[in-house]
Motif scaffolding. Structure first.
Motif, PDB file in Angstrom:
ATOM      1  N   ASP A   1      26.128   8.582   1.399  1.00 56.57           N
ATOM      2  CA  ASP A   1      25.570   8.843   0.081  1.00 56.57           C
ATOM      3  C   ASP A   1      24.841   7.615  -0.458  1.00 56.57           C
ATOM      4  O   ASP A   1      23.721   7.709  -0.989  1.00 56.57           O
ATOM      5  CB  ASP A   1      26.701   9.260  -0.862  1.00 56.57           C
ATOM      6  CG  ASP A   1      26.204   9.899  -2.149  1.00 56.57           C
ATOM      7  OD1 ASP A   1      25.808   9.143  -3.060  1.00 56.57           O
ATOM      8  OD2 ASP A   1      26.219  11.127  -2.247  1.00 56.57           O
ATOM      9  N   SER A   2      25.469   6.451  -0.301  1.00 53.91           N
ATOM     10  CA  SER A   2      24.873   5.208  -0.805  1.00 53.91           C
ATOM     11  C   SER A   2      23.612   4.834  -0.040  1.00 53.91           C
ATOM     12  O   SER A   2      22.645   4.326  -0.631  1.00 53.91           O
ATOM     13  CB  SER A   2      25.900   4.077  -0.719  1.00 53.91           C
ATOM     14  OG  SER A   2      27.000   4.325  -1.564  1.00 53.91           O
ATOM     15  N   ALA A   3      23.608   5.068   1.261  1.00 55.67           N
ATOM     16  CA  ALA A   3      22.416   4.778   2.064  1.00 55.67           C
ATOM     17  C   ALA A   3      21.261   5.680   1.659  1.00 55.67           C
ATOM     18  O   ALA A   3      20.103   5.234   1.556  1.00 55.67           O
ATOM     19  CB  ALA A   3      22.737   4.943   3.548  1.00 55.67           C
ATOM     20  N   LEU A   4      21.552   6.943   1.417  1.00 51.15           N
ATOM     21  CA  LEU A   4      20.498   7.868   1.001  1.00 51.15           C
ATOM     22  C   LEU A   4      19.965   7.496  -0.380  1.00 51.15           C
ATOM     23  O   LEU A   4      18.753   7.572  -0.634  1.00 51.15           O
ATOM     24  CB  LEU A   4      21.030   9.294   0.992  1.00 51.15           C
ATOM     25  CG  LEU A   4      21.351   9.894   2.369  1.00 51.15           C
ATOM     26  CD1 LEU A   4      22.020  11.255   2.222  1.00 51.15           C
ATOM     27  CD2 LEU A   4      20.092  10.017   3.229  1.00 51.15           C
ATOM     28  N   ARG A   5      20.847   7.067  -1.271  1.00 52.90           N
ATOM     29  CA  ARG A   5      20.395   6.647  -2.599  1.00 52.90           C
ATOM     30  C   ARG A   5      19.548   5.375  -2.509  1.00 52.90           C
ATOM     31  O   ARG A   5      18.578   5.211  -3.273  1.00 52.90           O
ATOM     32  CB  ARG A   5      21.586   6.428  -3.524  1.00 52.90           C
ATOM     33  CG  ARG A   5      22.362   7.697  -3.834  1.00 52.90           C
ATOM     34  CD  ARG A   5      23.250   7.515  -5.042  1.00 52.90           C
ATOM     35  NE  ARG A   5      22.455   7.407  -6.255  1.00 52.90           N
ATOM     36  CZ  ARG A   5      22.865   6.786  -7.362  1.00 52.90           C
ATOM     37  NH1 ARG A   5      24.060   6.196  -7.393  1.00 52.90           N
ATOM     38  NH2 ARG A   5      22.096   6.721  -8.421  1.00 52.90           N
ATOM     39  N   LEU A   6      19.893   4.483  -1.586  1.00 55.45           N
ATOM     40  CA  LEU A   6      19.063   3.301  -1.371  1.00 55.45           C
ATOM     41  C   LEU A   6      17.669   3.704  -0.911  1.00 55.45           C
ATOM     42  O   LEU A   6      16.661   3.138  -1.360  1.00 55.45           O
ATOM     43  CB  LEU A   6      19.716   2.382  -0.339  1.00 55.45           C
ATOM     44  CG  LEU A   6      18.921   1.118   0.011  1.00 55.45           C
ATOM     45  CD1 LEU A   6      18.940   0.129  -1.148  1.00 55.45           C
ATOM     46  CD2 LEU A   6      19.480   0.448   1.274  1.00 55.45           C
ATOM     47  N   CYS A   7      17.596   4.687  -0.024  1.00 52.68           N
ATOM     48  CA  CYS A   7      16.293   5.156   0.450  1.00 52.68           C
ATOM     49  C   CYS A   7      15.481   5.777  -0.676  1.00 52.68           C
ATOM     50  O   CYS A   7      14.255   5.565  -0.768  1.00 52.68           O
ATOM     51  CB  CYS A   7      16.483   6.170   1.577  1.00 52.68           C
ATOM     52  SG  CYS A   7      17.109   5.482   3.126  1.00 52.68           S
ATOM     53  N   GLN A   8      16.146   6.538  -1.543  1.00 49.43           N
ATOM     54  CA  GLN A   8      15.440   7.114  -2.687  1.00 49.43           C
ATOM     55  C   GLN A   8      14.893   6.018  -3.606  1.00 49.43           C
ATOM     56  O   GLN A   8      13.735   6.082  -4.039  1.00 49.43           O
ATOM     57  CB  GLN A   8      16.398   8.030  -3.472  1.00 49.43           C
ATOM     58  CG  GLN A   8      16.789   9.291  -2.729  1.00 49.43           C
ATOM     59  CD  GLN A   8      17.869  10.069  -3.460  1.00 49.43           C
ATOM     60  OE1 GLN A   8      18.643   9.515  -4.234  1.00 49.43           O
ATOM     61  NE2 GLN A   8      17.930  11.372  -3.206  1.00 49.43           N
TER      62      GLN A   8
ATOM     63  N   ASP B   1       9.976 -10.305  -5.731  1.00 48.62           N
ATOM     64  CA  ASP B   1       8.843  -9.893  -6.564  1.00 48.62           C
ATOM     65  C   ASP B   1       8.513  -8.413  -6.386  1.00 48.62           C
ATOM     66  O   ASP B   1       7.891  -7.794  -7.259  1.00 48.62           O
ATOM     67  CB  ASP B   1       7.608 -10.735  -6.224  1.00 48.62           C
ATOM     68  CG  ASP B   1       7.772 -12.194  -6.628  1.00 48.62           C
ATOM     69  OD1 ASP B   1       8.626 -12.468  -7.499  1.00 48.62           O
ATOM     70  OD2 ASP B   1       7.058 -13.044  -6.066  1.00 48.62           O
ATOM     71  N   ASN B   2       8.904  -7.825  -5.237  1.00 46.41           N
ATOM     72  CA  ASN B   2       8.615  -6.413  -4.988  1.00 46.41           C
ATOM     73  C   ASN B   2       9.544  -5.460  -5.732  1.00 46.41           C
ATOM     74  O   ASN B   2       9.298  -4.254  -5.768  1.00 46.41           O
ATOM     75  CB  ASN B   2       8.713  -6.114  -3.482  1.00 46.41           C
ATOM     76  CG  ASN B   2       7.664  -6.846  -2.678  1.00 46.41           C
ATOM     77  OD1 ASN B   2       6.554  -7.052  -3.143  1.00 46.41           O
ATOM     78  ND2 ASN B   2       8.006  -7.235  -1.460  1.00 46.41           N
ATOM     79  N   ALA B   3      10.610  -5.972  -6.317  1.00 48.21           N
ATOM     80  CA  ALA B   3      11.631  -5.115  -6.922  1.00 48.21           C
ATOM     81  C   ALA B   3      11.187  -4.495  -8.240  1.00 48.21           C
ATOM     82  O   ALA B   3      11.775  -3.518  -8.695  1.00 48.21           O
ATOM     83  CB  ALA B   3      12.913  -5.902  -7.141  1.00 48.21           C
ATOM     84  N   GLU B   4      10.180  -5.074  -8.869  1.00 52.08           N
ATOM     85  CA  GLU B   4       9.677  -4.591 -10.154  1.00 52.08           C
ATOM     86  C   GLU B   4      10.794  -4.472 -11.194  1.00 52.08           C
ATOM     87  O   GLU B   4      10.821  -3.544 -12.008  1.00 52.08           O
ATOM     88  CB  GLU B   4       8.966  -3.242  -9.980  1.00 52.08           C
ATOM     89  CG  GLU B   4       7.737  -3.330  -9.075  1.00 52.08           C
ATOM     90  CD  GLU B   4       6.992  -2.018  -8.960  1.00 52.08           C
ATOM     91  OE1 GLU B   4       7.500  -1.000  -9.510  1.00 52.08           O
ATOM     92  OE2 GLU B   4       5.924  -1.990  -8.345  1.00 52.08           O
ATOM     93  N   GLY B   5      11.731  -5.418 -11.141  1.00 46.35           N
ATOM     94  CA  GLY B   5      12.788  -5.485 -12.133  1.00 46.35           C
ATOM     95  C   GLY B   5      13.942  -4.528 -11.936  1.00 46.35           C
ATOM     96  O   GLY B   5      14.864  -4.472 -12.753  1.00 46.35           O
ATOM     97  N   ASN B   6      13.922  -3.745 -10.862  1.00 44.63           N
ATOM     98  CA  ASN B   6      14.965  -2.739 -10.640  1.00 44.63           C
ATOM     99  C   ASN B   6      16.235  -3.336 -10.069  1.00 44.63           C
ATOM    100  O   ASN B   6      16.214  -4.369  -9.392  1.00 44.63           O
ATOM    101  CB  ASN B   6      14.454  -1.667  -9.671  1.00 44.63           C
ATOM    102  CG  ASN B   6      13.471  -0.715 -10.319  1.00 44.63           C
ATOM    103  OD1 ASN B   6      13.866   0.182 -11.055  1.00 44.63           O
ATOM    104  ND2 ASN B   6      12.186  -0.929 -10.068  1.00 44.63           N
ATOM    105  N   CYS B   7      17.365  -2.660 -10.302  1.00 44.81           N
ATOM    106  CA  CYS B   7      18.620  -3.012  -9.651  1.00 44.81           C
ATOM    107  C   CYS B   7      19.099  -1.823  -8.818  1.00 44.81           C
ATOM    108  O   CYS B   7      18.662  -0.689  -9.026  1.00 44.81           O
ATOM    109  CB  CYS B   7      19.689  -3.413 -10.676  1.00 44.81           C
ATOM    110  SG  CYS B   7      20.323  -2.038 -11.677  1.00 44.81           S
ATOM    111  N   TYR B   8      19.978  -2.109  -7.898  1.00 47.58           N
ATOM    112  CA  TYR B   8      20.583  -1.067  -7.062  1.00 47.58           C
ATOM    113  C   TYR B   8      21.831  -0.578  -7.780  1.00 47.58           C
ATOM    114  O   TYR B   8      22.929  -1.067  -7.570  1.00 47.58           O
ATOM    115  CB  TYR B   8      20.912  -1.648  -5.685  1.00 47.58           C
ATOM    116  CG  TYR B   8      21.602  -0.677  -4.732  1.00 47.58           C
ATOM    117  CD1 TYR B   8      21.119   0.611  -4.534  1.00 47.58           C
ATOM    118  CD2 TYR B   8      22.728  -1.074  -4.014  1.00 47.58           C
ATOM    119  CE1 TYR B   8      21.738   1.486  -3.659  1.00 47.58           C
ATOM    120  CE2 TYR B   8      23.357  -0.204  -3.126  1.00 47.58           C
ATOM    121  CZ  TYR B   8      22.855   1.074  -2.956  1.00 47.58           C
ATOM    122  OH  TYR B   8      23.477   1.941  -2.077  1.00 47.58           O
TER     123      TYR B   8
END
Length: 454
Positions: A118-125, A308-315
């Protein structure tokens, strides 16, 4: 009130038979384990054929694991991965990264296999959204594949004979033919021809959906709970080549096959020449003693969505018991035992003997197929009748339950997945114990044969 009475009154088990809820009179009550053996409440000793649930790598009663876990509980029984770091998670992550293929150097810990997938799929999303590809959310998987029972992991599970009315994400998930020659042997002239068909089907599905809409392909190197389906030679590698050519993320679900089940820490590269983007793991990582799972992801994958590619997002994904220090302690001690007792080498030595001895059962009328690799195997049974649909399913359930019951009489626990006996015994199983296991299974099959066929 007896244990069974309490169970029938108060418990809901995984995959409970709802029509007969509260009426169980056959599920064994297990009270003790030692080595490869478990004991029920009547004192019956049985070889643990399924190895718990693919997970008892080092066997039962390991004092070393108990001692290390007890010490860790006293020293630090809990820490949260949300805001702290514990030394054991760092050490275990480093060990895993040293054994994973390619640049899969970053590890995320979960509570088990379902949450790992589940966590791997959410990472892909998340990755597709950050990369400006929000439309790439479709997932390719296989019939008879098993990936878990959370909403997402159940959605990519293809066990079509499970009778359930539970919802899944059907609009995002696409199933391909199960890569098992036993189910296709009447249609194809050779293993190579079957493999060619499977790859052509994969290519056609990608073309149909459009590669620009597909997020990932998830696959067990050998399908476990779907019936220990060993794919045709070269299949895994060819799938990997196809999906990588189209920019699709490759997830290898090694929840079953990792940590020695096939004689290696991880099987993807060593046995199947595949370097996935993500590998999920669980089960054998702690030898089943405590819950733990996770995934390893490549540096290249993470580089595209971090910094810099994260655009401010967190996991924004995690669990209360992610990287629990007590679970990590069990995993580290299990790892030490595997190395100290050379269990990987042991599996590579005893595994072929295990497979060969099981294949001797093919002379029995009830046995339709025997297949497997390393320390995972399946014996598929059939009455060879003309029944179809619901009638066949009911017949197969009865056959599996009967074999299960007789196996216990002769000192063997198996895991009947309808009409398939699944086996993944502790990795410490000896050749002599292999003989005992096969002998018990033969006796059970013969007894059932006499009852069913006369």
């Amino acid at each position: 009130m007896s244990v069974r009475d309490t169970f029938n009154k108060h418990l809901l088990h995984p995959w409970s038979d709802l029509p007969n809820l509260g009426e169980d009179d056959s599920t064994p009550v297990i009270v003790r384990g030692e080595g490869v053996y478990i004991y029920d409440d009547n004192g019956q000793r049985m070889i643990d054929g399924p190895g718990g649930m693919w997970c008892m790598q080092t066997g039962y009663g390991r004092q070393e694991i108990a001692d290390r876990v007890a010490t860790q509980i006293v020293e630090l029984g809990y820490s949260t991965a949300f805001s702290t770091i514990n030394p054991l998670e760092a050490e275990l992550a480093q060990r895993i990264a040293e054994k994973t293929p390619g640049d899969l150097n970053r590890v995320f810990f979960t509570t088990g296999g379902s949450t790992a997938v589940d966590s791997a799929l959410r990472l892909c999303q998340l990755a597709r959204n950050i990369r400006g590809e929000p439309q790439r959310k479709h997932i390719l998987c296989r019939d008879k594949g098993y990936h878990g029972s959370t909403y997402l992991s159940a959605s990519v599970t293809g066990k079509e004979r499970d009778k359930t009315a539970m919802d899944t994400a059907v609009d995002l998930v696409h199933f391909l033919t199960a890569p098992c020659a036993f189910y296709q042997e009447q249609e194809f002239a050779s293993e190579e021809a079957f493999c060619d068909f499977l790859i052509a089907e994969l290519e056609a599905k990608i073309a149909e959906l459009g590669p620009e809409n597909i997020m990932c392909f998830i696959a067990e190197p050998i399908l476990g709970s779907g019936g220990v389906l060993v794919p045709p030679k070269g299949y895994n590698r060819r799938c990997w080549e196809v999906v990588k050519r189209h920019g699709i993320t490759y997830i290898a679900d090694e929840v079953v096959t990792a940590f020695g089940r096939l004689g290696h820490w991880f099987a993807s590269e060593t046995l199947f020449d595949v370097v996935p983007d993500i590998i999920t793991f669980a089960k054998g990582v702690t030898s089943g003693y405590l819950p733990l799972g996770g995934y390893a992801v490549s540096d290249a994958f993470m580089a595209e969505i971090s910094g810099d590619n994260a655009e401010g997002n967190c996991y924004s994904n995690g669990f209360t018991w992610s990287a629990n220090p007590v679970s990590c302690a069990a995993a580290l001690e299990s790892w030490d035992i595997i190395e100290r007792e050379q269990l990987l080498e042991h599996v590579r030595d005893v595994g072929p003997y295990f497979q060969a001895q099981l294949r001797t059962l093919m002379d029995l009328p009830l046995v339709a197929d025997v297949r497997g690799m390393g320390m995972m195997a399946a014996v598929e049974m059939s009455l060879g009748s003309d029944a179809e649909g619901e009638a066949l399913l009911e017949q197969d359930y009865h056959l599996g339950d009967l074999i299960d019951s007789h196996c216990r009489e002769f000192g063997l626990l198996v895991r009947p997945l309808i009409n398939v006996c699944i086996m993944s015994p502790p990795l410490i199983l000896t050749r002599e114990q292999v003989d005992d296991l096969v002998s018990a299974l033969r006796k059970a099959l013969l007894k059932a044969q006499e009852e069913l066929l006369g």
